[in-house]
Structures are given as structure tokens and as C-alpha cells.
Scaffold this active site. Structure first.
Site, PDB file in Angstrom:
ATOM      1  N   ASP A   4       0.908  -1.029  -0.006  1.00 60.22           N
ATOM      2  CA  ASP A   4       0.099  -0.029   0.121  1.00 60.22           C
ATOM      3  C   ASP A   4       0.998   1.212   0.155  1.00 60.22           C
ATOM      4  O   ASP A   4       2.022   1.238   0.786  1.00 60.22           O
ATOM      5  CB  ASP A   4      -0.902  -0.088   1.102  1.00 60.22           C
ATOM      6  CG  ASP A   4      -1.658   1.172   1.500  1.00 60.22           C
ATOM      7  OD1 ASP A   4      -2.319   1.475   0.317  1.00 60.22           O
ATOM      8  OD2 ASP A   4      -1.287   1.966   2.427  1.00 60.22           O
ATOM      9  N   ASP A  34      -1.727  -0.828   6.048  1.00 59.37           N
ATOM     10  CA  ASP A  34      -1.854  -0.139   7.611  1.00 59.37           C
ATOM     11  C   ASP A  34      -3.302   0.499   7.830  1.00 59.37           C
ATOM     12  O   ASP A  34      -3.309   0.889   8.741  1.00 59.37           O
ATOM     13  CB  ASP A  34      -0.758   1.099   7.772  1.00 59.37           C
ATOM     14  CG  ASP A  34      -1.026   2.374   7.006  1.00 59.37           C
ATOM     15  OD1 ASP A  34      -1.657   2.134   5.929  1.00 59.37           O
ATOM     16  OD2 ASP A  34      -0.847   3.272   7.463  1.00 59.37           O
ATOM     17  N   ASP A  69      -7.204  -1.081   3.765  1.00 58.51           N
ATOM     18  CA  ASP A  69      -6.302  -2.045   3.639  1.00 58.51           C
ATOM     19  C   ASP A  69      -6.815  -3.696   4.027  1.00 58.51           C
ATOM     20  O   ASP A  69      -6.363  -4.539   3.749  1.00 58.51           O
ATOM     21  CB  ASP A  69      -4.771  -1.784   3.990  1.00 58.51           C
ATOM     22  CG  ASP A  69      -4.256  -0.612   3.322  1.00 58.51           C
ATOM     23  OD1 ASP A  69      -4.615  -0.225   1.900  1.00 58.51           O
ATOM     24  OD2 ASP A  69      -3.634  -0.013   4.111  1.00 58.51           O
TER      25      ASP A  69
END
Length: 822
Positions: free
Chosen positions: A517, A709, A713
């Protein structure tokens, strides 16, 4: 009344609820002094009768079997009939909707992994048990059971009937070292008597070459028998006991091999002593017992060392918290602290709760969580975690999470869950070892038969068969996988890498695609507004809406505009895209270009061109609209983590491809990817789209690890083969991932791969050596090269090699850390 009549009357006793036979062992309870003791056929009947009694229906004298509660209990299957079921041999079916609980117990008396199989096998036959799993390396029993069909005390009764002791697991290692002292005492006595048996055996050995006194020839064998008997039947009792329990459960386990060898050598020698024979093998029986006990002592010590990480974590949990009341300090139990209370932490003390600093400044050692020794500065507004150690300053902290909800408590539960689990490889080895023992029995019998057929003396053929039984005992097989797995999880936790599922250690080795990410993972997640195209009024209203959100972009806009005087009402979060709310009678929407297009809000050409220029420069662009009209935009920048390039290099060396995924614009994502040298990237991806993207990679045959995080996600973390959450992220992300990095360092990802790879290597080395020792040892024993004493020593060396190789994993990780490795 005779005992037989009493038993028959008890068998005819009826359940006081359902009226059916209560069986030979009914459940009983007295509800009041005025009432007689009631009998029940099952726990369901007892529970329903208790509710009826408390409701007053029993006291009223009405026919409670016509009550709505009774009829509904029958319909739901809460009332079963254990007595009738036992008589007919049938068991009532347990519906899939029945309540299932999971309990964890500590077992005393576990000798080897085969003990676990016996317990699992016995509990599986209990009606109401959905699953039972013994975790040999932790001395724990995990049971899934239906409380409507099984009384909890029945679990303890069944296990204790097998000869083991059971107690509820509380988390901390028991301070009672009685079991360990008992093993050492048995080993010491066995070793001492063995030495004496060897000394007296010299007389027997001398008689092979020259004549000895008749008295010595007659009485020395009885002295040897007297010395050997306590070794076999007291020191060796744990071995004999486990072998007997296995046979009683109709299972031939590992200890049956050793027990057969010990008893065969002892029994033959006793017969020879009584008959005045020439050959005695008392020293062989003593040697086998002593060396097997020595191997078990080594195994137990290794199991305790590998499980020590949990005990150390428990010791880090403070028991007391200091409250300030009317200017005076008062200590209370840490569990009694409620969220919102303010506590005082003085220099050198461990922080008992998660919280926020409201007064003071200090540096806090968070190495227990992150694995990083450098203390972190804490001032007013900083978050602190339980179990961390305060530095030189005094801190006043407002509690946010306490007790079982604190960070350290959740870490302990996660590490325990991982250590208490079994990998697929471990289960496969257990299945193999179950077939291995009967096969060895056949080989030993064949060795004796063929040896006798080839002209060997019966005693020589018997010694070869005993050597086969002893050398083939697969003790090392039972500890090869769990010991290495436990060592790896403990070593990882000491480095701030929280592995919540032991099975993922095998997954690491297979990963070929790493999806990262962007925001908060590859970048620091500390955004700042670089440029803004908005009026002061729009800026303040956008900040009032963003103040409701915890997203890094939202915090950056609030910091840029200043803390708003009031927050927006009727806020609506658009997952992964933005947020909207009402302020000053107007509907304000702040979010991505995709959100504006989705809501049908038109962006002026001039503003769109400026936004494109910002995105081409690598900025993240957020638009602001009022009442459906886009009136402004913000360009926000974030810094790439300093260790991101090094992570990508290490992943490339491992042959792992890296993909960058982001909810940010495609242009900003592409710009960041080009700076890092990442070839594949996807921008403007919604949370559901991230999960779909991961699923598409897996569908193409890739084994995918996802690192993220944020809340956005969580779906992708759950969809990946391996989810890795950054410890700085949200609770939802950490719950969705089996691996959590408690520090912000991306290099912990590479270290997690290293630990998992090393664990996988150690497991395979352990299994190779265990199988190699057994295979080579059996061949040498069949051919007569190994005698039983050497076979017992070789078996101990086999276990020792597995133990040492597993502990090497922890030593390697600690030495790497001491050398400054990340």
C-alpha cells in the site's frame, strides 16, 4: 441393601426433568435445603431445571413439562437423554447451530507427543466435544466443546482418568517445579544405579573368561536384579505408563517400542538369574531407561526455553497503577483502571495501560513492542502503550485501553495463539509417526525371526530386536516441527514482529509477489499541504468536515487550516474516497477526483488542469465541494520511508516481485512508483478494488503477500495469502493480518521473511536428521552393529541434535540484533 441392589436402583433412577433413565452416573444438584437432591441425565436437563426452579414454576407445583420453556428446550435439542443413549449405544445429533466454546488447559504428565494423541483420541469419543488438540511444546490442551451437551468437568475427568493432571490455563507459567524435579530425581537415581549395575556386571563379564567363586556366580545376578528393579519400575515408570495408556486406548505409540525393549531385557535377565544362566542384560535395561530419561530432560528444557518468550511478556505486564487522589498517591490493581482515568508513571516504571500523555515529558523504551532499543520521546498528546518502560521524566497518562484490551495483552494473546497452533507439516508428521510405530514392531519381530532362522542364538536375535525397538523410537520426529516453530515465533516477537498464526511461516517461503500500500506503508503517512486553491471560508469548512476523520490526509488539512471552531454534523464517510458533512447549513464534501465524479460534481477546467499538474509532480490531490459544486482543491505531499528502497532491493534478491497499490490518483501513484523503480502499480483503487486486485493475482497463480496499515487495506490483507499489517496502522488492519509489524521500519518485512525462511530450513533439517537417524539406526540394529545400549545413546543424540538445531534459530536472530541488524 447390597451393593448390587444399590447399583441396580441407581441405574433405574429417572431424570427429574425429562423422566427418562438418568444412567449409572447422573448429574446431581440440591436447589434448596427443603428439597431432596435432584438427578439429571445430562447438563441440558440440569440447566433447564435450574431456570424453571428460579422462575418459580417448580414451586407452584404446575406441570412444568407443559411450559413454554420446556417445550422450546425440547425443540432446540437442549434436553438430551444420556441414560437412554448409553443403553442404546446411540448419541443424539448435535446441530450445527449449537453453541461452541473453546477452553485451554495446562496438562501435567505429558511425556511425548504420543501422549497428546492418546488424549485427543479419548476426548474425540466424548459426546459434545467438537475438537481437541494437545500442544506438546506448550503442555497445553485446546478443546472446542458444546456446553449444552457436555459438562466442563467431564473434560477434566476424562483426561485425569488417563493418568494426567489438568488445570485451567491462566497464561503464566506455573512456579511449581515439582514435575521437573521429579524427572531429574528419576534420572539421577537411574544414572546412579546404572553405574552400580555396570560395576557389579564386571564380575559377570569376568566369568566368561575365568572361573569365579560359586557364591559370586549365584548371588551377583540377584544383586543386579535388585539394583535394576527400581530403575525399570520407578525411574522408568513414565515410559511404562505412557505405553500402557496407549495400549488401553488401543494405540501402539512411540513409548511402546522403548517399553518393550526395557521389559524384554529385564524379563530375560530375571529368568536367567532364577535359572542360574550365564547371560544377563540388566545393564542394558538400566542404560535404556537412563538415556531415554536424559533425552526427555533435554527436550523438556528446550520446550521451556522456546516458550519462554510468553512468560517474559507476562512479566512485563505491571500489576499496579498509581492514581492521584486529593494530592495523594494511591495504588490500585492495573485491571481495575477504567478508560478515562488518569494515572501517574514515575521514572523507570513500566506503563500499566495504553493511554495518552496529558502532562509531563519523557523518553519511553518501546523495545518490548517494536524490537528497537532507541527510546522514543513522549510529550503531551503522545500515545503510550502498556508494558513499555518510562525513562527519566514523570508522565501523567489518561487511560484509553486497559486490561485485556491493552496492546501488550493483545500481543500476548496473538503470540500464544500462534505458538498453540499447528502447521500443516506438523500434522503430516504426526500422521506418519502413527503408522511408523506399528511398522517398527513388525521389523523387530522379523529381525528376531530371521535371526533365529539364520542360526543366531535366541539371546543374540533378541538383542537385535530390542536394539531395533529402541533406536527406532521417533521421539525426535515429534519435536522436530513444533520446537522450531515455537523458537521462530518467540524470536520474531522479540524483534517486534508479531506472528499470529504459525501456518504463515510456511507461506512466507512460497510468496512471489509483494503488494505494498502506498500511503502510510511505503510513505510515512505524514502529509502536509503544499498548495491550496480555496477561499478561507471553504478552507475552514473543509477542515470542520475533515476533523471527523482519522485519515492522514484529513489530519494534514486540519493542521493546515487550524483547529476548527466546530465540527461538521451528519458526517458520512465514503470508504477510500473521502468524507462529507454539514456545516453552516451547507453540505461540504471533501475527497478524491473519483468521489467527485461518482457524486456528479463537475470540476472546472482550470481547477482540473491545476490538479493534473500537482499529480504529475507526485502530490496527492483532494477536492472540496459545497452543495454539489467543486470550489477548491488541495495538493498534499508525503515523504517516502528512508528504508523503502532497501526493502525493494532485498525482495528483488529473493525473486519477489513488488506491486504498488493506492487509493490515490493514478498519476501520483505512477510518479512514486517510478521514483522507487517499481514496474507495476495501480492507482485510484477503492478498498473493494484492492481485495479484487489481490484476488486476481492469486487467480493467476501467484502467492501474494499484502502490506498495509489502514482500514482501507483490511479487505486486501484478508484476501491475500499472507497479510502483513504495520503496527502504526488501525486495529481493523491488524486484526485482518496474521503478521503485524510493531515498528514502522519496512526492513522488518525483510526480517520476517528471513526468520520464516530460517525456520523452514531448520524444520526440514530436523525432519531429515530424525528420519536419517531412524532409518540408518534400524539398518545397523538389524545387522547387529548396534547393541541396545548404543541404540539408546543414539536415540538421545537424535533428540539432542533436533533440540540444538531449533534453539540455534533463536540464537541467530538475537546475535543478528546484537550486531545491529534490522
Amino acid at each position: 441393601m447390597s451393593a448390587g441392589n444399590a447399583a441396580a436402583q441407581a441405574a433405574r433412577a429417572l431424570c427429574d426433568l425429562c423422566g427418562l433413565p438418568a444412567g449409572h452416573d447422573p448429574l446431581t444438584r440440591q436447589f434448596s435445603r427443603a428439597e431432596p437432591q435432584r438427578r439429571f441425565c445430562c447438563l441440558g436437563c440440569l440447566n433447564v431445571y435450574t431456570v424453571l426452579s428460579e422462575s418459580g414454576l417448580i414451586e407452584q407445583g404446575a406441570d412444568f413439562r407443559q411450559s413454554e420453556l420446556y417445550q422450546e428446550s425440547l425443540r432446540l435439542g437442549l434436553i438430551s437423554n444420556r441414560g437412554a443413549d448409553e443403553a442404546s449405544g446411540a448419541r443424539p445429533a448435535i446441530p450445527d447451530t449449537a453453541e461452541v466454546r473453546e477452553s485451554l488447559y495446562r496438562i501435567s504428565g505429558l511425556w511425548c507427543s504420543s501422549c497428546g494423541w492418546i488424549i485427543e483420541h479419548a476426548l474425540a469419543r466424548e459426546h459434545g466435544v467438537r475438537g481437541a488438540e494437545v500442544l506438546f511444546t506448550s503442555d497445553l490442551l485446546k478443546v472446542r466443546w458444546c456446553p449444552q451437551y457436555l459438562a466442563p468437568e467431564r473434560i477434566a475427568q476424562r483426561v485425569e482418568s488417563l493418568g494426567y493432571k489438568l488445570s485451567e490455563y491462566t497464561g503464566e507459567r506455573d512456579t511449581d517445579r515439582g514435575e521437573w524435579r521429579d524427572m531429574l530425581l528419576r534420572l539421577g537415581i537411574a544414572g546412579g544405579l546404572w553405574m552400580n549395575v555396570m560395576l557389579f556386571s564386571l564380575v559377570v563379564y569376568a566369568s566368561y573368561f575365568e572361573a569365579i567363586a560359586e557364591a559370586a556366580h549365584r548371588w551377583v545376578p540377584f544383586i543386579l536384579m535388585a539394583l535394576t528393579t527400581p530403575v525399570v519400575f520407578w525411574s522408568g515408570w513414565p515410559i511404562l505408563r505412557v505405553a500402557f495408556l496407549g495400549l488401553r486406548a488401543r494405540a501402539i505409540r512411540m513409548e511402546a517400542l522403548v517399553a518393550t525393549g526395557i521389559l524384554a531385557a529385564y524379563a530375560y535377565s530375571v529368568v536367567q538369574a532364577v535359572q542360574g544362566g550365564q547371560h544377563y542384560y540388566f545393564d542394558t535395561a538400566c542404560a535404556i531407561v537412563t538415556l531415554v530419561l536424559a533425552g526427555k530432560a533435554l527436550e523438556r528444557g528446550a520446550r521451556e526455553r522456546t516458550s519462554r518468550s510468553i512468560a517474559l511478556l507476562y512479566r512485563l505486564m505491571p500489576r499496579k497503577a498509581r492514581l492521584m487522589r486529593d494530592g495523594r498517591e494511591r495504588f490500585v490493581a492495573a485491571e481495575a483502571v477504567e478508560p478515562g482515568l488518569e494515572i501517574l508513571v514515575k521514572p523507570g516504571e513500566r506503563i500499566p495501560v495504553d493511554g495518552v500523555v496529558v502532562s509531563g515529558a519523557s523518553a519511553v523504551d518501546e523495545s518490548v513492542l517494536t524490537g528497537e532499543a532507541e527510546p522514543r520521546p513522549k510529550t503531551v498528546g503522545s500515545e503510550v502503550a502498556s508494558g513499555t518502560c518510562n525513562g527519566p521524566g514523570v508522565l501523567e497518562i489518561r487511560a484509553t485501553r486497559t486490561g485485556a484490551d491493552s496492546t501488550l495483552a493483545r500481543i500476548i494473546r496473538s503470540v500464544e495463539s500462534a505458538i498453540h497452533g499447528r502447521t500443516a507439516l506438523e500434522r503430516s508428521v504426526d500422521r506418519v509417526s502413527r503408522y511408523f510405530v506399528p511398522i517398527v514392531m513388525v521389523i523387530a519381530a522379523a529381525t528376531f525371526g530371521f535371526g533365529a532362522a539364520l542360526g543366531l542364538a535366541p539371546v543374540d536375535a533378541g538383542m537385535r530386536a530390542i536394539a531395533v525397538l529402541v533406536i527406532a523410537c521417533p521421539c525426535a520426529l515429534g519435536i522436530a516441527t513444533p520446537l522450531a516453530t515455537t523458537a521462530a515465533i518467540g524470536a520474531a516477537s522479540s524483534q517486534g514482529i508479531l506472528i499470529r498464526d504459525a501456518a504463515v511461516l510456511e507461506t512466507f517461503r512460497k510468496v512471489d509477489v509483494l503488494v505494498l500500500d502506498k500511503t502510510g506503508t511505503v510513505t510515512e503517512g505524514r502529509f502536509a499541504v503544499r498548495e491550496a486553491e480555496a477561499s478561507q471560508e471553504l478552507l475552514e469548512q473543509a477542515a470542520a468536515v475533515e476533523a471527523v476523520s482519522e485519515h492522514p490526509l484529513a489530519r494534514a488539512i486540519v493542521a493546515y487550516a487550524g483547529e476548527p471552531r466546530e465540527r461538521a454534523g451528519r458526517a458520512e464517510v465514503h470508504a477510500g474516497q473521502g468524507i462529507s458533512g454539514e456545516i453552516a447549513g451547507r453540505r461540504v464534501t471533501v475527497g478524491s477526483r473519483g468521489l467527485m465524479e461518482q457524486r456528479g460534481f463537475a470540476v472546472s477546467e482550470a481547477l482540473a488542469q491545476r490538479a493534473c499538474r500537482w499529480e504529475a509532480e507526485g502530490s496527492s490531490v483532494v477536492f472540496a465541494a459545497r452543495d454539489g459544486v467543486v470550489e477548491g482543491a488541495f495538493a498534499l505531499g508525503d515523504r517516502i520511508r528512508a528504508d523503502a528502497p532497501e526493502l525493494l532491493r532485498r525482495m528483488s534478491e529473493r525473486g519477489v516481485r513488488t506491486v504498488l497499490l493506492s487509493g490515490d490518483s493514478a498519476a501520483a501513484t505512477a510518479k512514486l512508483a517510478s521514483r522507487l523503480g517499481i514496474e507495476r502499480h495501480e492507482g485510484q483503487v477503492a478498498p473493494a478494488g484492492k481485495a479484487a486486485f489481490v484476488a486476481s493475482l492469486r487467480k493467476d497463480g501467484s502467492v501474494v503477500a499484502m502490506v498495509g496499515d489502514g482500514v482501507n487495506d483490511a479487505p486486501a490483507l484478508a484476501a491475500a495469502d499472507l497479510g502483513i499489517a504495520m503496527g502504526s496502522g488501525t486495529d481493523l488492519a491488524m486484526q485482518a493480518a496474521p503478521v503485524v509489524l510493531m515498528s514502522d521500519s519496512l526492513l522488518r518485512i525483510a526480517q520476517a521473511f528471513d526468520i520464516a525462511r530460517e525456520a523452514s530450513t531448520v524444520v526440514r533439517q530436523n525432519l531429515f536428521w530424525a528420519f536419517f537417524y531412524n532409518a540408518a539406526g534400524i539398518v545397523l540394529a538389524v545387522t547387529g552393529v548396534l547393541n541396545p545400549i548404543i541404540a539408546a545413546a543414539a536415540m538421545a543424540v537424535s533428540s539432542l541434535s533436533v533440540v540444538g538445531n531449533s534453539l540455534r534459530l533463536g540464537w541467530k536472530v538475537r546475535s543478528h540484533r546484537a550486531a545491529g541488524g534490522s
